[in-house]
Write a protein that holds these residues in place. Sequence first.
Motif, short mmCIF file in Angstrom:
data_model
loop_
_atom_site.label_atom_id
_atom_site.label_comp_id
_atom_site.label_asym_id
_atom_site.label_seq_id
_atom_site.Cartn_x
_atom_site.Cartn_y
_atom_site.Cartn_z
N HIS A 1 0.53 -1.07 -0.07
CA HIS A 1 -0.04 0.14 -0.11
C HIS A 1 1.02 1.21 -0.02
CE1 HIS A 1 -3.43 -2.44 0.94
NE2 HIS A 1 -2.59 -3.19 1.73
N VAL A 2 0.50 2.19 -0.96
CA VAL A 2 1.31 3.46 -0.82
C VAL A 2 0.18 4.61 -0.52
CG1 VAL A 2 2.77 5.33 -2.36
CG2 VAL A 2 2.83 2.64 -2.41
N ILE A 3 0.73 5.36 0.51
CA ILE A 3 -0.18 6.52 0.84
C ILE A 3 0.55 7.73 0.70
CG2 ILE A 3 -1.22 7.73 2.96
CD1 ILE A 3 -1.63 5.05 4.13
N THR A 4 0.21 8.78 -0.04
CA THR A 4 0.52 9.90 -0.24
C THR A 4 0.26 11.04 0.71
OG1 THR A 4 0.84 9.29 -2.42
CG2 THR A 4 1.14 11.56 -2.22
N LYS A 5 1.04 11.69 1.36
CA LYS A 5 0.98 12.74 2.22
C LYS A 5 1.84 13.84 2.02
CE LYS A 5 -2.64 10.88 4.36
NZ LYS A 5 -3.82 11.36 4.14
N GLY A 6 1.34 14.98 2.01
CA GLY A 6 2.50 16.25 1.88
C GLY A 6 3.60 15.66 0.91
N GLY A 7 3.24 15.41 -0.28
CA GLY A 7 3.99 15.33 -1.38
C GLY A 7 5.02 14.01 -1.04
N ASN A 8 4.83 13.20 -0.11
CA ASN A 8 5.79 12.19 0.04
C ASN A 8 4.77 10.85 -0.08
OD1 ASN A 8 8.05 13.38 1.20
ND2 ASN A 8 6.84 14.26 2.74
N ASP A 9 5.18 9.97 -0.95
CA ASP A 9 4.80 8.59 -0.92
C ASP A 9 5.26 7.83 0.00
OD1 ASP A 9 3.30 9.42 -3.30
OD2 ASP A 9 4.92 8.64 -4.82
N ARG A 11 5.17 3.87 1.75
CA ARG A 11 4.91 2.56 1.56
C ARG A 11 4.56 1.93 2.90
NH1 ARG A 11 5.47 -1.03 -2.70
NH2 ARG A 11 5.79 -3.38 -1.88
N ILE A 12 3.28 1.35 3.23
CA ILE A 12 2.88 0.58 4.06
C ILE A 12 3.00 -0.87 3.80
CG2 ILE A 12 1.27 0.31 6.02
CD1 ILE A 12 2.31 3.07 5.81
N CYS A 13 3.88 -1.58 4.21
CA CYS A 13 3.80 -3.11 3.92
C CYS A 13 2.95 -3.90 4.63
CB CYS A 13 5.06 -3.75 4.06
SG CYS A 13 6.59 -2.80 3.10
N ASP A 14 2.61 -3.83 5.82
CA ASP A 14 1.58 -4.30 6.59
C ASP A 14 0.00 -3.98 6.11
OD1 ASP A 14 -0.32 -4.56 9.17
OD2 ASP A 14 1.25 -6.05 9.54
N ASP A 15 -0.49 -4.98 5.79
CA ASP A 15 -1.99 -4.80 5.32
C ASP A 15 -2.88 -4.31 6.23
OD1 ASP A 15 -1.45 -5.47 2.78
OD2 ASP A 15 -2.11 -7.53 2.98
N GLU A 16 -2.83 -4.82 7.48
CA GLU A 16 -3.52 -4.67 8.77
C GLU A 16 -3.46 -3.02 9.22
OE1 GLU A 16 -5.15 -5.80 13.04
OE2 GLU A 16 -3.57 -7.20 12.22
N LEU A 17 -2.32 -2.62 9.19
CA LEU A 17 -1.81 -1.29 9.44
C LEU A 17 -2.32 -0.28 8.38
CD1 LEU A 17 -0.43 0.84 11.08
CD2 LEU A 17 1.61 0.40 9.95
N ALA A 18 -2.30 -0.69 7.16
CA ALA A 18 -2.75 0.32 6.15
C ALA A 18 -4.17 0.43 6.07
CB ALA A 18 -2.36 -0.34 4.83
N GLU A 19 -4.81 -0.72 6.53
CA GLU A 19 -6.40 -0.52 6.69
C GLU A 19 -6.76 0.28 7.83
OE1 GLU A 19 -8.64 -1.30 4.52
OE2 GLU A 19 -7.19 -1.92 3.31
N ALA A 20 -6.01 0.05 9.01
CA ALA A 20 -6.26 0.94 10.15
C ALA A 20 -6.09 2.37 9.91
CB ALA A 20 -5.29 0.28 11.54
N LEU A 21 -4.93 2.74 9.19
CA LEU A 21 -4.62 4.08 9.02
C LEU A 21 -5.75 4.68 8.06
CD1 LEU A 21 -0.85 3.77 8.34
CD2 LEU A 21 -1.96 5.28 9.97
N LYS A 22 -6.31 3.99 7.13
CA LYS A 22 -7.45 4.53 6.35
C LYS A 22 -8.70 4.91 6.90
CE LYS A 22 -5.81 2.26 2.05
NZ LYS A 22 -6.17 0.93 1.37
N LYS A 23 -8.92 4.15 8.12
CA LYS A 23 -10.01 4.49 9.05
C LYS A 23 -9.94 5.62 9.84
CE LYS A 23 -11.34 -0.61 9.42
NZ LYS A 23 -11.38 -1.67 10.13
N LEU A 24 -8.90 6.34 9.97
CA LEU A 24 -8.57 7.41 10.56
C LEU A 24 -9.03 8.58 9.77
CD1 LEU A 24 -5.30 6.77 11.99
CD2 LEU A 24 -7.45 6.36 13.36
N SER A 25 -9.21 9.57 10.41
CA SER A 25 -9.68 10.97 9.68
C SER A 25 -8.35 11.29 8.84
CB SER A 25 -9.77 12.22 10.70
OG SER A 25 -8.94 12.70 11.43
N GLU A 26 -8.36 12.34 7.88
CA GLU A 26 -7.37 12.42 7.09
C GLU A 26 -6.09 13.06 7.95
OE1 GLU A 26 -5.05 13.33 3.61
OE2 GLU A 26 -7.28 12.10 3.78
N ARG A 27 -6.49 14.35 8.92
CA ARG A 27 -5.52 14.93 9.59
C ARG A 27 -4.87 13.93 10.76
NH1 ARG A 27 -6.21 20.43 12.60
NH2 ARG A 27 -5.68 21.02 10.60
#
Length: 76
Positions: A1-9, A11-27
């Motif tokens: 999973h790649v999440i782009t924040k502040g112009g930075n890509d 890479r989140i290798c752990d699927d569970e972590l990536a999904e948990a981060l997606k559930k949070l608010s943008e901020r």
Amino acid sequence: HVITKGGNDIRICDDELAEALKKLSERNCENLLMYYFLDMSDTEIAKKQNIFRSGVFQNRHNSLELMKKNNFSESQ
């Protein structure tokens, strides 16, 4: 999973972590990524998010608590 924040890509290798981060608010997601993945200080994050430094800490703390409540284990 790649999440782009502040112009930075970020890479989140752990699927569970990536999904948990997606559930949070943008901020809150951005806060955690900047702190843990981009090694930014609370002061730097506060300037970027235009909030007080104490708010950065509180947002991060609340985000981690929410992730724990949603059964994401930090030890994974």
